[in-house]
Design an enzyme around this catalytic site. Structure first.
Site, mmCIF file in Angstrom:
data_model
loop_
_atom_site.group_PDB
_atom_site.id
_atom_site.type_symbol
_atom_site.label_atom_id
_atom_site.label_comp_id
_atom_site.label_asym_id
_atom_site.label_seq_id
_atom_site.Cartn_x
_atom_site.Cartn_y
_atom_site.Cartn_z
ATOM 1 N N ASN A 135 -62.487 20.663 -69.783
ATOM 2 C CA ASN A 135 -63.882 20.692 -70.222
ATOM 3 C C ASN A 135 -64.099 21.636 -71.404
ATOM 4 O O ASN A 135 -65.168 22.230 -71.552
ATOM 5 C CB ASN A 135 -64.815 21.057 -69.052
ATOM 6 C CG ASN A 135 -65.959 20.066 -68.952
ATOM 7 O OD1 ASN A 135 -66.261 19.365 -69.926
ATOM 8 N ND2 ASN A 135 -66.618 20.017 -67.827
ATOM 9 N N GLY A 174 -58.225 20.653 -74.446
ATOM 10 C CA GLY A 174 -57.877 19.938 -73.230
ATOM 11 C C GLY A 174 -58.958 18.971 -72.794
ATOM 12 O O GLY A 174 -59.048 18.650 -71.607
ATOM 13 N N ASP A 175 -59.800 18.524 -73.719
ATOM 14 C CA ASP A 175 -60.822 17.539 -73.336
ATOM 15 C C ASP A 175 -61.236 16.778 -74.596
ATOM 16 O O ASP A 175 -60.454 16.685 -75.534
ATOM 17 C CB ASP A 175 -62.007 18.231 -72.635
ATOM 18 C CG ASP A 175 -62.600 17.339 -71.542
ATOM 19 O OD1 ASP A 175 -63.135 16.273 -71.894
ATOM 20 O OD2 ASP A 175 -62.512 17.690 -70.354
ATOM 21 N N ASP A 176 -62.456 16.218 -74.623
ATOM 22 C CA ASP A 176 -62.861 15.448 -75.794
ATOM 23 C C ASP A 176 -62.706 16.281 -77.071
ATOM 24 O O ASP A 176 -63.138 17.433 -77.127
ATOM 25 C CB ASP A 176 -64.330 15.022 -75.677
ATOM 26 C CG ASP A 176 -64.572 14.108 -74.484
ATOM 27 O OD1 ASP A 176 -63.612 13.468 -74.011
ATOM 28 O OD2 ASP A 176 -65.724 14.031 -74.030
ATOM 29 N N LEU A 210 -58.615 14.383 -75.873
ATOM 30 C CA LEU A 210 -58.845 12.976 -75.521
ATOM 31 C C LEU A 210 -59.243 12.125 -76.725
ATOM 32 O O LEU A 210 -59.446 10.932 -76.588
ATOM 33 C CB LEU A 210 -59.944 12.883 -74.451
ATOM 34 C CG LEU A 210 -59.655 13.633 -73.142
ATOM 35 C CD1 LEU A 210 -60.826 13.471 -72.172
ATOM 36 C CD2 LEU A 210 -58.378 13.125 -72.502
#
Ligand SMILES: *[C@@H]1O[C@H](CO)[C@@H](O)[C@H](O)[C@H]1NC(C)=O
Ligand SMILES: *[C@@H]1O[C@H](CO)[C@@H](O)[C@H](O)[C@H]1NC(C)=O
Ligand SMILES: *[C@@H]1O[C@H](CO)[C@@H](O)[C@H](O)[C@H]1NC(C)=O
Ligand SMILES: *[C@@H]1O[C@H](CO)[C@@H](O)[C@H](O)[C@H]1NC(C)=O
Ligand SMILES: *[C@@H]1O[C@H](CO)[C@@H](O)[C@H](O)[C@H]1NC(C)=O
Ligand SMILES: *[C@@H]1O[C@H](CO)[C@@H](O)[C@H](O)[C@H]1NC(C)=O
Ligand SMILES: *[C@@H]1O[C@H](CO)[C@@H](O)[C@H](O)[C@H]1NC(C)=O
Ligand SMILES: *[C@@H]1O[C@H](CO)[C@@H](O)[C@H](O)[C@H]1NC(C)=O
Ligand SMILES: *[C@@H]1O[C@H](CO)[C@@H](O)[C@H](O)[C@H]1NC(C)=O
Ligand SMILES: *[C@@H]1O[C@H](CO)[C@@H](O)[C@H](O)[C@H]1NC(C)=O
Ligand SMILES: *[C@@H]1O[C@H](CO)[C@@H](O)[C@H](O)[C@H]1NC(C)=O
Ligand SMILES: *[C@@H]1O[C@H](CO)[C@@H](O)[C@H](O)[C@H]1NC(C)=O
Length: 401
Positions: A201, A223-225, A247
């Site tokens: 997140n 580690g996310d969008d 991502l």
């Protein structure tokens, strides 16, 4: 009588943390340098020089122990030469006091905003969220109530943020909310965990209720969008950027709030490189039937993602896109009324690490229309020609389901 700047200097030294020296319309914030809270000095600099002035941070480290709300600025220059380092020594302070963003029950450490702001980090001015402490504390829980975003750019118009580094963000790095005509240029983001707890997140940037936002010259490791467009975002340009490990460009999640209509329109992503991201661009929507409540449940909202293009991209990714209408819930896959149409991927080249090029699980209640993959050439890490799996997709060009 003392001159105003001298008076302020004397007044400020009574506080424990840093102090402000005001000269004409420039407020220079000097940090305590000894890990006492500099946030009161920073907030007072914005109060004194936030209308037509300059806020100057010197090349030193500032220690921030409290939330800051410096909104309503006008014609303001923020010059960041040093590092803003957020304390995470008192986790319960942040859990109880972080400022609500009005979305997914999420909160922020700093609300900053106004008209005609120029925030310049010169390529070295840094936000350090001390994120490892948060990654270890949350142990992979996605939306831990009260875990703060690093920065919320709120109600901001005709403004530029450039040359800023964001490292180890507490949670999402920055959200551009209720804003328009904001340029985010040459921004570096890196949020990675040095142990087994994931930097989950830690989105690079999110847009919310915002229009005419440009992201140019970004580098994101997270580690996310990498960059995500949420609720009512339009005319978004993402270009000349490079994304690692996260991502990729995300649309959503959308449709989490029952009865609300959320439109994502005209998102153009071009001339970017994706290395080791899971996707190039993907969408996640909630089911049309509500299952649970925000922040970690929901659904029943509606909306549209339309008229968007991904062009001239170089990549080494798992797959180029995934569209899924049942994020976070089981069943009810065909119920989302989020309309996805006229989305083009063109001029893509690079290596796909899996055989699936695209996985498009759209909803029978609002099938995806006019999805195109054009002028693209992929190589595959595995011995395959690539697959396109589709559900409820009515018209495609350049590929066959
Ligand atoms: C930290 O520095 C400030 C001035 O910048 C001073 O007032 C304060 O006493 C110092 N605190 C400690 C613990 O040294
Ligand atoms: C900032 O200060 C550090 C030493 O504290 C120095 O190494 C660095 O070169 C300075 N950066 C700039 C851009 O002045
Ligand atoms: C911003 O400042 C300018 C110049 O002082 C003024 O004309 C304008 O009304 C201000 N805008 C806002 C929103 O305060
Ligand atoms: C924006 O603010 C700068 C000072 O920060 C000022 O020079 C400029 O005139 C302002 N622009 C407008 C359109 O008011
Ligand atoms: C931590 O924050 C909590 C909540 O604001 C406060 O009650 C407590 O006194 C703080 N602890 C320390 C050591 O400052
Ligand atoms: C920030 O301060 C402004 C002005 O006082 C206020 O209207 C706004 O609600 C505050 N924002 C947050 C998130 O507390
Ligand atoms: C999140 O906020 C919504 C309102 O926006 C509220 O109904 C819900 O109870 C909140 N959830 C949690 C877990 O706080
Ligand atoms: C932003 O700039 C445009 C044109 O330069 C102007 O029309 C508009 O009023 C400005 N918006 C705000 C909120 O100042
Ligand atoms: C594409 O982006 C790169 C940076 O990643 C930049 O150097 C290059 O100039 C851009 N090309 C065009 C045509 O804008
Ligand atoms: C589809 O979207 C593109 C932008 O990506 C736009 O130029 C075009 O006009 C749209 N087509 C239709 C039929 O709306
Ligand atoms: C994509 O690249 C081609 C050739 O390199 C160029 O002609 C075209 O303008 C580029 N398109 C975009 C949207 O950058
Ligand atoms: C790749 O797959 C094809 C068809 O499945 C097969 O005929 C060929 O031998 C495979 N090549 C390699 C190098 O495994």
């Amino acid at each position: 009588m003392l001159a105003p700047s001298v008076y302020l200097l004397l007044l400020a030294t009574q506080a424990l943390g840093g102090h402000v020296v005001k000269q004409d319309a420039t407020c220079t914030v000097h940090p305590s340098g000894n890990f006492t809270d500099d946030s009161p000095a920073i907030v007072s600099a914005f109060k004194l020089c936030g209308q037509g002035g300059t806020i100057q941070f010197v090349n030193q480290t500032y220690w921030i122990e409290k939330v800051m709300n410096t909104t309503g600025l006008n014609n303001t220059i923020i010059d960041l030469q040093g590092t803003l380092l957020w304390s995470a020594a008192n986790i319960s302070y942040w859990l109880q006091n972080s400022l609500p963003t009005g979305f997914q029950n999420q909160t922020s450490a700093w609300f900053l905003g106004g008209n005609n702001i120029t925030f310049d980090g010169h390529g070295f001015g840094t936000f350090d969220g001390n994120g490892q402490i948060w990654y270890d504390f949350t142990k992979g829980v996605s939306n831990l109530a009260g875990r703060p975003h690093a920065l919320t750019i709120w109600n901001t118009h005709n403004s530029t943020f450039k040359g800023i580094r964001f490292v180890q963000s507490q949670m999402w790095t920055m959200t551009i909310s209720a804003s328009s005509f904001v340029d985010m240029l040459d921004i570096f983001v890196s949020s990675t965990s040095n142990d087994s707890q994931p930097a989950r997140n830690t989105d690079g940037a999110d847009t919310l209720d915002s229009h005419h936002i440009t992201f140019r010259g970004w580098e994101v490791h997270n580690g996310d969008d990498s960059i995500a467009m949420k609720r009512n975002s339009s005319d978004i340009l993402i270009e000349n950027s490079i994304f690692y490990t996260g991502l990729g460009v995300a649309i959503g999640s959308t449709g989490q709030y029952p009865g609300e209509y959320e439109a994502i329109e005209r998102v153009l992503t071009r001339n970017c490189t994706f290395i080791g991201t899971r996707y190039v661009g993907y969408i996640k929507t909630w089911t049309g039937v509500q299952q649970g409540f925000p922040p970690n449940g929901g659904g029943g909202g509606t909306g549209a993602w339309t008229d968007s293009t991904f062009s001239n991209l170089t990549m080494q990714v798992a797959q180029i896109t995934q569209c899924t209408t049942f994020s976070g819930a089981v069943g009810q896959c065909d119920t989302s009324t989020m309309q996805i149409s006229n989305i083009t991927w063109s001029g893509l080249k690079g290596n796909l690490l899996a055989s699936s090029v695209a996985s498009l699980k759209c909803s029978a209640a609002a099938p995806c229309q006019d999805l195109k993959i054009l002028n693209s050439s992929f190589t595959f890490a595995t011995n395959t020609t690539g697959t396109y799996s589709c559900h409820a997709v009515t018209s495609t060009e350049g590929f066959t389901c």
